[in-house]
Design a protein around this motif. Structure first.
Motif, PDB file in Angstrom:
ATOM      1  N   PHE A 123      -6.030  10.666  -1.370  1.00  6.96           N
ATOM      2  CA  PHE A 123      -4.819  11.483  -1.286  1.00  6.96           C
ATOM      3  C   PHE A 123      -4.470  11.795   0.162  1.00  6.96           C
ATOM      4  O   PHE A 123      -5.338  11.936   1.005  1.00  6.96           O
ATOM      5  N   GLY A 124      -3.192  11.923   0.398  1.00 10.46           N
ATOM      6  CA  GLY A 124      -2.712  12.402   1.686  1.00 10.46           C
ATOM      7  C   GLY A 124      -2.478  11.316   2.715  1.00 10.46           C
ATOM      8  O   GLY A 124      -2.721  10.142   2.485  1.00 10.46           O
ATOM      9  N   ILE A 125      -1.967  11.774   3.846  1.00  5.45           N
ATOM     10  CA  ILE A 125      -1.698  10.899   4.983  1.00  5.45           C
ATOM     11  C   ILE A 125      -2.900  10.953   5.913  1.00  5.45           C
ATOM     12  O   ILE A 125      -3.323  12.027   6.331  1.00  5.45           O
ATOM     13  N   TRP A 126      -3.435   9.791   6.208  1.00  6.14           N
ATOM     14  CA  TRP A 126      -4.573   9.679   7.129  1.00  6.14           C
ATOM     15  C   TRP A 126      -4.251   8.548   8.100  1.00  6.14           C
ATOM     16  O   TRP A 126      -3.867   7.458   7.669  1.00  6.14           O
ATOM     17  N   GLY A 127      -4.416   8.807   9.371  1.00  6.89           N
ATOM     18  CA  GLY A 127      -4.169   7.755  10.363  1.00  6.89           C
ATOM     19  C   GLY A 127      -2.757   7.212  10.300  1.00  6.89           C
ATOM     20  O   GLY A 127      -2.520   6.046  10.604  1.00  6.89           O
ATOM     21  N   GLY A 128      -1.833   8.023   9.892  1.00  7.02           N
ATOM     22  CA  GLY A 128      -0.429   7.614   9.841  1.00  7.02           C
ATOM     23  C   GLY A 128      -0.065   6.784   8.625  1.00  7.02           C
ATOM     24  O   GLY A 128       1.033   6.232   8.552  1.00  7.02           O
ATOM     25  N   MET A 129      -0.963   6.697   7.662  1.00  4.84           N
ATOM     26  CA  MET A 129      -0.684   5.879   6.474  1.00  4.84           C
ATOM     27  C   MET A 129      -0.830   6.687   5.193  1.00  4.84           C
ATOM     28  O   MET A 129      -1.735   7.513   5.066  1.00  4.84           O
ATOM     29  N   SER A 130       0.042   6.385   4.253  1.00  3.21           N
ATOM     30  CA  SER A 130      -0.031   7.008   2.934  1.00  3.21           C
ATOM     31  C   SER A 130      -1.152   6.334   2.138  1.00  3.21           C
ATOM     32  O   SER A 130      -1.676   5.291   2.536  1.00  3.21           O
ATOM     33  N   GLU A 131      -1.478   6.919   0.995  1.00  9.70           N
ATOM     34  CA  GLU A 131      -2.534   6.316   0.161  1.00  9.70           C
ATOM     35  C   GLU A 131      -2.132   4.905  -0.289  1.00  9.70           C
ATOM     36  O   GLU A 131      -2.958   4.001  -0.335  1.00  9.70           O
ATOM     37  N   ARG A 132      -0.857   4.733  -0.586  1.00 10.86           N
ATOM     38  CA  ARG A 132      -0.380   3.416  -1.014  1.00 10.86           C
ATOM     39  C   ARG A 132      -0.518   2.388   0.122  1.00 10.86           C
ATOM     40  O   ARG A 132      -0.958   1.261  -0.101  1.00 10.86           O
ATOM     41  N   GLU A 133      -0.143   2.801   1.316  1.00 13.37           N
ATOM     42  CA  GLU A 133      -0.257   1.900   2.468  1.00 13.37           C
ATOM     43  C   GLU A 133      -1.716   1.561   2.765  1.00 13.37           C
ATOM     44  O   GLU A 133      -2.030   0.421   3.120  1.00 13.37           O
ATOM     45  N   ARG A 134      -2.613   2.524   2.598  1.00 17.80           N
ATOM     46  CA  ARG A 134      -4.038   2.255   2.826  1.00 17.80           C
ATOM     47  C   ARG A 134      -4.588   1.286   1.784  1.00 17.80           C
ATOM     48  O   ARG A 134      -5.403   0.419   2.094  1.00 17.80           O
ATOM     49  N   ARG A 135      -4.133   1.450   0.551  1.00 18.54           N
ATOM     50  CA  ARG A 135      -4.574   0.507  -0.507  1.00 18.54           C
ATOM     51  C   ARG A 135      -4.124  -0.915  -0.167  1.00 18.54           C
ATOM     52  O   ARG A 135      -4.880  -1.867  -0.295  1.00 18.54           O
ATOM     53  N   ARG A 136      -2.870  -1.011   0.305  1.00 21.11           N
ATOM     54  CA  ARG A 136      -2.336  -2.333   0.665  1.00 21.11           C
ATOM     55  C   ARG A 136      -3.090  -2.912   1.856  1.00 21.11           C
ATOM     56  O   ARG A 136      -3.377  -4.110   1.894  1.00 21.11           O
ATOM     57  N   LEU A 137      -3.424  -2.061   2.797  1.00 18.85           N
ATOM     58  CA  LEU A 137      -4.171  -2.512   3.975  1.00 18.85           C
ATOM     59  C   LEU A 137      -5.539  -3.050   3.555  1.00 18.85           C
ATOM     60  O   LEU A 137      -5.981  -4.102   4.027  1.00 18.85           O
ATOM     61  N   LYS A 138      -6.184  -2.333   2.651  1.00 18.60           N
ATOM     62  CA  LYS A 138      -7.506  -2.762   2.173  1.00 18.60           C
ATOM     63  C   LYS A 138      -7.440  -4.109   1.447  1.00 18.60           C
ATOM     64  O   LYS A 138      -8.365  -4.901   1.526  1.00 18.60           O
ATOM     65  N   ARG A 139      -6.351  -4.316   0.756  1.00 22.67           N
ATOM     66  CA  ARG A 139      -6.204  -5.589   0.022  1.00 22.67           C
ATOM     67  C   ARG A 139      -5.687  -6.714   0.899  1.00 22.67           C
ATOM     68  O   ARG A 139      -5.488  -7.828   0.427  1.00 22.67           O
ATOM     69  N   GLY A 140      -5.418  -6.375   2.180  1.00 22.06           N
ATOM     70  CA  GLY A 140      -4.960  -7.406   3.109  1.00 22.06           C
ATOM     71  C   GLY A 140      -3.503  -7.734   2.998  1.00 22.06           C
ATOM     72  O   GLY A 140      -3.051  -8.766   3.499  1.00 22.06           O
ATOM     73  N   ILE A 141      -2.739  -6.871   2.348  1.00 19.37           N
ATOM     74  CA  ILE A 141      -1.312  -7.120   2.174  1.00 19.37           C
ATOM     75  C   ILE A 141      -0.529  -6.751   3.435  1.00 19.37           C
ATOM     76  O   ILE A 141       0.435  -7.387   3.792  1.00 19.37           O
TER      77      ILE A 141
END
Ligand code: SF4
Length: 109
Positions: free
Chosen positions: A90-108
């Motif tokens: 949850f929340g914004i961390w390092g300038g990214m939303s949870e959705r953006e972090r999920r996408r980053l983890k998946r390499g999207i």
């Protein structure tokens, strides 16, 4: 920075095959060091000086203000790394939303 090694947890040294000494720390030392480093970046978090609610908006709420603050935060990279490593959901961390972090983890991203 002072690290309490605890009783019986003093670092020990040994000589390696190349003749140089090698410092060997016990796991509890590593944990204390990790905690100390972790606290260090959190002490410099820009969001600690602002409204924390901006970083945890309601579903569908704006993340713009939090991301604006993150963009000027000197520990942004440490924060994002922490969130990814700890699977912060949850929340914004390092300038990214949870959705953006999920996408980053998946390499999207
Ligand atoms: S990057 Fe954003 S959420 Fe992370 S410490 Fe900085 S201001 Fe806070």
């Amino acid at each position: 920075m002072t690290i309490d090694h605890g009783e019986g947890a003093e670092p020990t040294s040994r000589t390696t095959a190349n003749g140089f000494g090698q410092l060997t720390a016990l796991p509890s030392d590593f944990e204390a060091l990790f905690d100390a480093v972790e606290d260090e970046w959190q002490d410099r978090a820009l969001c600690s000086q602002t409204d924390p609610e901006a970083f945890f908006p309601e579903k569908g709420g704006s993340t713009r203000e939090a991301k604006r603050i993150c963009s000027g935060c000197e520990v942004k990279a440490d924060c994002l790394e922490y969130a990814l490593h700890n699977d912060e959901r949850f929340g914004i961390w390092g300038g990214m939303s949870e959705r953006e972090r999920r996408r980053l983890k998946r390499g999207i991203i």
